[in-house]
Design an enzyme around this catalytic site. Structure first.
Site, short mmCIF file in Angstrom:
data_model
loop_
_atom_site.label_atom_id
_atom_site.label_comp_id
_atom_site.label_asym_id
_atom_site.label_seq_id
_atom_site.Cartn_x
_atom_site.Cartn_y
_atom_site.Cartn_z
N ASP A 88 60.74 54.91 47.88
CA ASP A 88 59.40 55.43 47.60
C ASP A 88 58.38 54.28 47.69
O ASP A 88 58.57 53.24 47.06
CB ASP A 88 59.43 56.02 46.18
CG ASP A 88 58.21 56.86 45.85
OD1 ASP A 88 57.54 57.34 46.77
OD2 ASP A 88 57.94 57.03 44.64
N HIS A 89 57.32 54.46 48.47
CA HIS A 89 56.24 53.46 48.59
C HIS A 89 56.70 52.05 48.96
O HIS A 89 56.34 51.07 48.28
CB HIS A 89 55.41 53.39 47.30
CG HIS A 89 54.61 54.62 47.03
ND1 HIS A 89 53.45 54.94 47.70
CD2 HIS A 89 54.83 55.64 46.17
CE1 HIS A 89 52.99 56.09 47.26
NE2 HIS A 89 53.82 56.55 46.33
N ASP A 110 54.59 52.52 53.17
CA ASP A 110 53.25 52.90 52.72
C ASP A 110 52.25 51.85 53.20
O ASP A 110 52.00 50.85 52.54
CB ASP A 110 53.23 53.02 51.19
CG ASP A 110 51.85 53.42 50.69
OD1 ASP A 110 50.92 53.56 51.51
OD2 ASP A 110 51.69 53.58 49.46
N GLU A 140 52.18 57.05 55.14
CA GLU A 140 51.07 57.64 54.37
C GLU A 140 49.73 57.32 55.04
O GLU A 140 49.49 56.21 55.49
CB GLU A 140 51.08 57.09 52.94
CG GLU A 140 49.94 57.64 52.08
CD GLU A 140 50.10 57.33 50.60
OE1 GLU A 140 51.24 57.38 50.09
OE2 GLU A 140 49.08 57.03 49.95
N HIS A 186 48.75 59.73 41.37
CA HIS A 186 49.92 59.46 40.52
C HIS A 186 49.54 59.53 39.03
O HIS A 186 48.40 59.30 38.67
CB HIS A 186 50.46 58.05 40.80
CG HIS A 186 51.10 57.93 42.15
ND1 HIS A 186 50.93 56.84 42.97
CD2 HIS A 186 51.92 58.75 42.83
CE1 HIS A 186 51.62 56.99 44.08
NE2 HIS A 186 52.23 58.16 44.03
N ALA A 220 52.46 64.79 42.52
CA ALA A 220 52.48 66.26 42.41
C ALA A 220 53.06 66.77 41.10
O ALA A 220 53.42 67.94 41.01
CB ALA A 220 53.25 66.83 43.60
N SER A 221 53.14 65.92 40.09
CA SER A 221 53.62 66.42 38.79
C SER A 221 52.63 67.42 38.21
O SER A 221 51.42 67.33 38.44
CB SER A 221 53.81 65.25 37.81
OG SER A 221 55.07 64.67 37.99
N ASP A 263 57.59 62.42 39.39
CA ASP A 263 58.06 61.32 38.55
C ASP A 263 57.52 61.48 37.13
O ASP A 263 58.28 61.51 36.14
CB ASP A 263 57.60 59.98 39.15
CG ASP A 263 58.15 58.78 38.41
OD1 ASP A 263 59.09 58.95 37.60
OD2 ASP A 263 57.67 57.66 38.62
N THR A 264 56.20 61.66 37.02
CA THR A 264 55.57 61.73 35.70
C THR A 264 56.20 62.80 34.80
O THR A 264 56.43 62.57 33.61
CB THR A 264 54.05 62.00 35.88
OG1 THR A 264 53.48 60.87 36.54
CG2 THR A 264 53.35 62.22 34.55
N1 PH4 Z 1 55.54 58.74 43.22
C1 PH4 Z 1 56.18 57.98 42.14
C2 PH4 Z 1 55.71 56.54 42.09
C3 PH4 Z 1 56.43 55.74 41.03
O1 PH4 Z 1 56.22 52.00 40.79
P1 PH4 Z 1 56.63 53.28 40.16
O2 PH4 Z 1 58.13 53.40 40.00
O3 PH4 Z 1 55.92 53.57 38.86
O4 PH4 Z 1 56.19 54.39 41.23
O5 PH4 Z 1 55.60 58.24 44.47
C4 PH4 Z 1 54.88 59.94 43.04
O6 PH4 Z 1 54.25 60.46 43.95
C5 PH4 Z 1 54.95 60.58 41.67
O7 PH4 Z 1 53.88 61.45 41.39
P2 PH4 Z 1 53.60 61.91 39.85
O8 PH4 Z 1 53.06 60.73 39.13
O9 PH4 Z 1 52.61 63.02 39.95
O10 PH4 Z 1 54.91 62.38 39.31
ZN ZN Z 2 53.76 58.39 45.38
#
Ligand code: PH4
Ligand code: ZN
Length: 315
Positions: A88-89, A110, A140, A186, A220-221, A263-264
């Site tokens: 991711d990223h 990214d 992206e 995010h 997208a949370s 993730d959130t």
């Molecule tokens: N992500 C998660 C990014 C997490 O550095 P890190 O581990 O904190 O990075 O790519 C999302 O798109 C998550 O989206 P969300 O915050 O809406 O769940």
């Molecule tokens: Zn992201």
């Protein structure tokens, strides 16, 4: 490098192609430790859902990439659903290469902080290296930064993905999927006022890139109120949070979105359940007693997401 297990990871390209055809989306769930991984895989296995497990640079640093890979090997051995492991990223070629060489089946480069032309150059380099090794690539275009309510058209144009640029970018890089900016960001504080996504722009992007091209929604949370309440009722101070309303995912999926990042919501579930345990049992200090319920809370929210995204039964 192949993984030390008889069952191999699946490239995201295959999963997303199927999802586009079936008009559903795959959740891409961030993994940072064993409990999160177990929760996600158990949820996918119970609902027969294909999964994208994603690992950020921060997760690699926190958990050590070797540990994460070995945990994913264990997940493959204890399940029979298709699983992709995605970076991711990834911010440069080096981290993408390290993950490709380390056994990931998909990476994100990214380059959104670079100019359009620089983003093309760096993405193309990753695509060439990845495709030679059967690994899928996501890139992206546009910025995911949180934006104020009622921003002007010119401000939107500066931040959100431009449909013509998206087409040119895909043609020039050969990238397999594209993360687009249409108003998400995010974290737990996505919208100041009403939750709004630019679906008109998404429809234009879909038309420009083609109806068989998979788009990706980051940030997208949904930030469910009950999870925020579980945190706050047990000592947290999370105020003014707002996520993407669930009904918006159906529309997004109809408009080419085949991968939805979460993730959130997992963080909120994990933290809320741990806080609740500590508040109810202040004398408790056995990690299994609070990480067990936390893992269950994450599993519950992932099962919910799988149903909302329509991924259940698609394994
Ligand atoms: N992500 C998660 C990014 C997490 O550095 P890190 O581990 O904190 O990075 O790519 C999302 O798109 C998550 O989206 P969300 O915050 O809406 O769940
Ligand atoms: Zn992201």
């Amino acid at each position: 490098m192949t993984l030390c297990t008889s069952r191999q990871l699946v490239p995201t390209k295959e999963l997303l192609k199927k999802a586009l055809k079936g008009k559903y989306a795959l959740g891409a769930y961030n993994v940072n430790n064993m409990e999160l991984l177990q929760a996600i895989v158990e949820a996918g296995q119970e609902l027969k859902a294909p999964l994208i497990l994603q690992v950020s640079a921060g997760a690699r640093k926190y958990a050590n990439e070797t540990y994460l890979i070995k945990l994913v090997e264990a997940a493959l051995e204890s399940s029979d659903i298709p699983i992709a492991l995605h970076l991711d990223h990834g911010e440069d070629f080096e981290i993408c290469k390290a993950c490709i060489d380390g056994g990931f089946s998909s990476v994100m480069i990214d380059g959104s902080k670079h100019t359009f032309q620089e983003n093309i150059v760096i993405t193309k380099k990753v695509v060439e290296y990845a495709h030679e090794r059967g690994v899928s690539v996501e890139a992206e275009l546009g910025r995911l930064a949180g934006v104020e309510d009622n921003i002007s058209v010119s401000e939107k144009d500066a931040i959100y993905t431009n449909p013509n640029e998206a087409r040119e970018f895909i043609e020039k890089t050969g990238v397999d999927s594209l993360a687009i900016a249409i108003g998400t960001s995010h974290g737990a504080y996505k919208f100041k006022g009403e939750a709004k996504l630019d679906f008109e722009r998404l429809a234009e992007i879909q038309k420009a890139v083609g109806y068989d091209y998979p788009l990706v929604l980051h940030g997208a949370s949904s930030v469910p109120e009950e999870l925020v309440k579980m945190c706050n009722d047990n000592g947290a101070d999370i105020k003014g949070s707002k996520g993407v309303p669930e009904e918006m995912f159906t529309q997004a999926t109809q408009l080419g979105v085949a991968k939805i990042n979460v993730d959130t919501d997992l963080r909120l579930a994990l933290t809320g359940a741990i806080r609740k345990c500590f508040k109810e049992n202040p004398a408790e200090f056995d990690p299994r007693k609070y990480l067990g319920p936390a893992r269950q809370a994450v599993k519950d929210i992932v099962k919910h997401k799988i149903k909302v995204f329509g991924t259940d039964g698609k394994a």
